[in-house]
Design a protein around this motif. Structure first.
Motif, PDB file in Angstrom:
ATOM      1  N   ASP A  76      47.444  30.252  38.369  1.00 18.06           N
ATOM      2  CA  ASP A  76      46.575  31.409  38.560  1.00 18.06           C
ATOM      3  C   ASP A  76      46.325  31.657  40.037  1.00 18.06           C
ATOM      4  N   GLU A 111      38.396  38.169  40.756  1.00 21.81           N
ATOM      5  CA  GLU A 111      39.517  38.462  39.868  1.00 21.81           C
ATOM      6  C   GLU A 111      40.393  37.225  39.724  1.00 21.81           C
ATOM      7  N   GLU A 113      44.477  36.350  38.386  1.00 21.46           N
ATOM      8  CA  GLU A 113      45.781  36.845  37.939  1.00 21.46           C
ATOM      9  C   GLU A 113      46.619  35.654  37.501  1.00 21.46           C
ATOM     10  N   ASP A 163      45.013  39.812  33.131  1.00 19.33           N
ATOM     11  CA  ASP A 163      44.141  39.522  34.270  1.00 19.33           C
ATOM     12  C   ASP A 163      42.680  39.692  33.844  1.00 19.33           C
TER      13      ASP A 163
END
Length: 212
Positions: A76, A111, A113, A163
């Motif tokens: 990640d 965030e 991803e 995400d």
């Protein structure tokens, strides 16, 4: 009965900027004002696989043709952007007593991803090897493909791990009083509100817990 390995890699880039203006320190009323910004990017890779005693490739994902094929992978990129404004007023009520009022506002945008592809565990006999929790038949039936990230095993409709993002903000006041009894001794009291934003676990962590 089983030779295996765990590989971890963590890389992080940080950028932080702060602009602060302050009044002269010898005035009865003093002030501080400023702004703050931080940009943080952290890559976290954790993988588990088979050790065939054929050497070791230092990579998160190693295919079945490699010496140490990957059976479990978390990969990640976590990003955080922080914005803040702050200020403080301090006033000498009398020569030895200072009253200060501070205020800060933080806003954080976080965030994550995920980079794990939808591919199967690279060692065919992976499900036949008891792990820390033992073999779980309902997770590893012979007719089912076991993927390298548990999120794919829990939700067969996923073609990629989505995400995630979340924002956090907080206004943080602080009031303090300081009484200087002498050059060596002072008494003070303060009341304030602190703040620490939330975050994300690596994608697949929740699925691992729910599975076992």
């Amino acid at each position: 009965t089983c030779g295996g390995y765990q590989y971890q890699e963590r890389n992080q880039d940080d950028l932080s900027l702060e602009l602060r203006l302050t009044s002269p320190g010898d005035e009865r009323l003093r002030w501080v004002a400023g702004v703050y910004f931080a940009d943080i990017e952290r890559d976290v890779t954790v993988s588990f696989g088979a050790d065939r005693n054929q050497g070791f490739v230092k990579d998160g994902f190693v295919p079945a043709s490699g010496p140490n094929p990957t059976n479990l992978l978390y990969d990640d990129t976590f990003t955080s952007k922080v914005y803040a404004v702050f200020g403080q007023l301090a006033y000498d009520v009398v020569d030895d007593v200072e009253v200060a009022l501070a205020l800060r506002y933080d806003y954080e945008d976080r965030e994550v991803e995920n980079h794990v592809p939808r591919v199967a565990a690279q060692t065919p006999q992976f499900c036949d090897v008891p792990g820390a929790f033992g073999t779980v038949p309902e997770v590893c039936p012979s007719s089912r493909t076991i993927y390298i990230n548990p999120a794919y095993n829990r939700d067969s409709s996923l073609t990629s791990i989505p995400d995630r993002s979340e924002s956090f903000d907080q206004l943080q006041p602080k009031l303090s009083v300081n009484w200087g009894l002498s050059e060596q001794v002072s008494l003070f009291a303060s009341y304030g509100v602190g703040f620490r934003s939330g975050g994300f676990n690596s994608s697949g962590s929740r699925a691992t817990i729910e599975t076992y």
